[in-house]
Write a protein that holds these residues in place. Structure first.
Motif, mmCIF file in Angstrom:
data_model
loop_
_atom_site.group_PDB
_atom_site.id
_atom_site.type_symbol
_atom_site.label_atom_id
_atom_site.label_comp_id
_atom_site.label_asym_id
_atom_site.label_seq_id
_atom_site.Cartn_x
_atom_site.Cartn_y
_atom_site.Cartn_z
ATOM 1 N N GLY A 1 0.752 -1.188 -0.092
ATOM 2 C CA GLY A 1 0.185 -0.082 0.111
ATOM 3 C C GLY A 1 0.981 1.156 -0.049
ATOM 4 O O GLY A 1 0.820 2.256 -0.956
ATOM 5 N N ALA A 2 1.864 1.337 0.863
ATOM 6 C CA ALA A 2 2.897 2.397 0.845
ATOM 7 C C ALA A 2 3.713 2.646 -0.217
ATOM 8 O O ALA A 2 3.843 3.777 -0.811
ATOM 9 C CB ALA A 2 3.696 2.316 2.345
ATOM 10 N N PHE A 3 4.064 1.517 -0.963
ATOM 11 C CA PHE A 3 4.995 1.614 -2.085
ATOM 12 C C PHE A 3 4.008 2.033 -3.253
ATOM 13 O O PHE A 3 4.444 3.007 -3.771
ATOM 14 C CB PHE A 3 5.161 0.109 -2.315
ATOM 15 N N PHE A 4 2.885 1.735 -3.247
ATOM 16 C CA PHE A 4 2.010 2.291 -4.540
ATOM 17 C C PHE A 4 1.604 3.361 -4.292
ATOM 18 O O PHE A 4 1.537 4.388 -5.258
ATOM 19 C CB PHE A 4 0.856 1.183 -4.770
ATOM 20 N N GLY A 5 1.122 3.726 -3.046
ATOM 21 C CA GLY A 5 0.671 5.404 -2.681
ATOM 22 C C GLY A 5 1.614 6.179 -3.015
ATOM 23 O O GLY A 5 1.332 7.326 -3.818
ATOM 24 N N ILE A 6 2.719 6.192 -2.186
ATOM 25 C CA ILE A 6 3.828 7.113 -2.587
ATOM 26 C C ILE A 6 4.324 6.980 -4.010
ATOM 27 O O ILE A 6 4.789 8.070 -4.679
ATOM 28 C CB ILE A 6 4.641 6.962 -1.595
ATOM 29 N N GLY A 7 4.523 5.749 -4.485
ATOM 30 C CA GLY A 7 5.061 5.416 -5.961
ATOM 31 C C GLY A 7 4.319 6.139 -6.944
ATOM 32 O O GLY A 7 4.689 6.694 -7.853
ATOM 33 N N ILE A 8 2.928 6.039 -6.839
ATOM 34 C CA ILE A 8 2.297 6.885 -7.875
ATOM 35 C C ILE A 8 2.163 8.393 -7.802
ATOM 36 O O ILE A 8 2.415 8.983 -9.222
ATOM 37 C CB ILE A 8 0.661 6.508 -7.620
ATOM 38 N N ILE A 9 2.319 8.938 -6.633
ATOM 39 C CA ILE A 9 2.459 10.169 -6.550
ATOM 40 C C ILE A 9 3.875 10.753 -7.179
ATOM 41 O O ILE A 9 4.072 11.585 -7.936
ATOM 42 C CB ILE A 9 2.400 10.900 -5.206
ATOM 43 N N GLY B 1 6.614 16.127 1.775
ATOM 44 C CA GLY B 1 6.843 15.145 2.744
ATOM 45 C C GLY B 1 5.954 14.761 3.628
ATOM 46 O O GLY B 1 6.090 13.713 4.390
ATOM 47 N N SER B 2 4.899 15.385 3.990
ATOM 48 C CA SER B 2 3.862 15.047 4.967
ATOM 49 C C SER B 2 2.998 13.708 4.390
ATOM 50 O O SER B 2 2.587 13.076 5.215
ATOM 51 C CB SER B 2 2.985 16.205 5.273
ATOM 52 N N GLY C 1 -0.861 16.793 9.143
ATOM 53 C CA GLY C 1 -1.423 17.871 8.697
ATOM 54 C C GLY C 1 -0.547 19.041 9.215
ATOM 55 O O GLY C 1 -0.648 20.029 8.624
ATOM 56 N N GLY C 2 0.083 19.044 10.288
ATOM 57 C CA GLY C 2 0.779 19.935 10.769
ATOM 58 C C GLY C 2 2.172 20.319 10.256
ATOM 59 O O GLY C 2 2.444 21.314 9.786
ATOM 60 N N ALA C 3 2.456 18.844 9.438
ATOM 61 C CA ALA C 3 3.630 19.419 8.396
ATOM 62 C C ALA C 3 3.370 19.872 7.143
ATOM 63 O O ALA C 3 3.931 20.779 6.534
ATOM 64 C CB ALA C 3 4.190 17.981 8.123
ATOM 65 N N THR C 4 1.914 19.614 6.699
ATOM 66 C CA THR C 4 1.512 20.188 5.443
ATOM 67 C C THR C 4 1.354 21.846 5.624
ATOM 68 O O THR C 4 1.557 22.545 4.819
ATOM 69 C CB THR C 4 -0.114 19.764 5.191
#
Length: 204
Positions: free
Chosen positions: A33-41, A59-60, A129-132
């Motif tokens: 999940g993490a691989f594809f979620g961040i990977g697509i973006i 980064g957030s 959200g704080g990082a955003t």
């Protein structure tokens, strides 16, 4: 409100601890999940936006991935928190930057503090959200130029991608269900029950 925050912290702490006890198969789905979620973006960022220098990966999103793929039952990881927390914090960050653009020692704490309170009031508390909000006031280059467009892209668009990937990988086995809303869980149980029932019907 203090009691509510303490209860949310206790529940989150228990849920995150519980999530670390799942078997290796569940860790595998968290990884995917993490691989594809961040990977697509990241793919969109590197292959589609390099010429325009637009920002799509912030980064957030990495912190959000820890929650929505690794602690999927946490109250802080639910879709309402993911989308609402990031979008509201982005709005706060951009607004603060409009008023105090060159005073980082003031804009940074204002952005983070206001975003926390707004998330608390709207019940969309999502730590990344704080990082955003902080990114909106502390970044240099393209992000300050985006203005309120920053709320739509990269923030909202990225959240939607992360959520769609989470809805797929977090419900791919009967042991995982996301979001944790009771209605959605009932729907998933019916779906899995129906899937197991079909082979028997076919045999008859």
């Amino acid at each position: 409100m203090k009691k509510s925050l303490k209860r949310t912290f206790r529940v989150s702490k228990y849920v995150i601890y519980k999530e670390t006890l799942v078997d290796y198969k569940e860790h595998f789905w968290s990884f995917l999940g993490a691989f594809f979620g961040i990977g697509i973006i990241a793919f969109i960022q590197s292959h589609s936006l390099t010429e325009t220098e637009n920002i799509f990966l912030i980064g957030s999103f990495g912190a959000s991935s820890v929650l929505i793929y690794g602690a999927i039952q946490s109250p802080l990881a639910q879709p309402r928190n993911l989308i609402g927390g990031h979008v509201l914090s982005a709005l706060v960050g951009v607004t603060v930057y409009q008023f105090v653009p060159n005073i980082i020692w003031l804009s940074a704490p204002l952005a983070v503090a206001f975003s926390i309170v707004l998330m608390q009031y709207t019940k969309t508390l999502h730590p990344p959200g704080g990082a955003t909000a902080l990114i909106a006031v502390s970044s240099t280059g393209k992000i300050p130029e985006l203005g309120y467009w920053y709320v739509i892209s990269p923030v909202l668009s990225g959240c939607i991608i992360l959520l769609l990937v989470a809805l797929f990988f977090n419900n791919i086995t009967p042991n995982r269900s996301y979001p944790s809303h009771s209605r959605f869980k009932r729907l998933l149980r019916k779906k899995h029950a129906h899937g197991h029932a079909n082979p028997h019907k076919m045999k008859k």
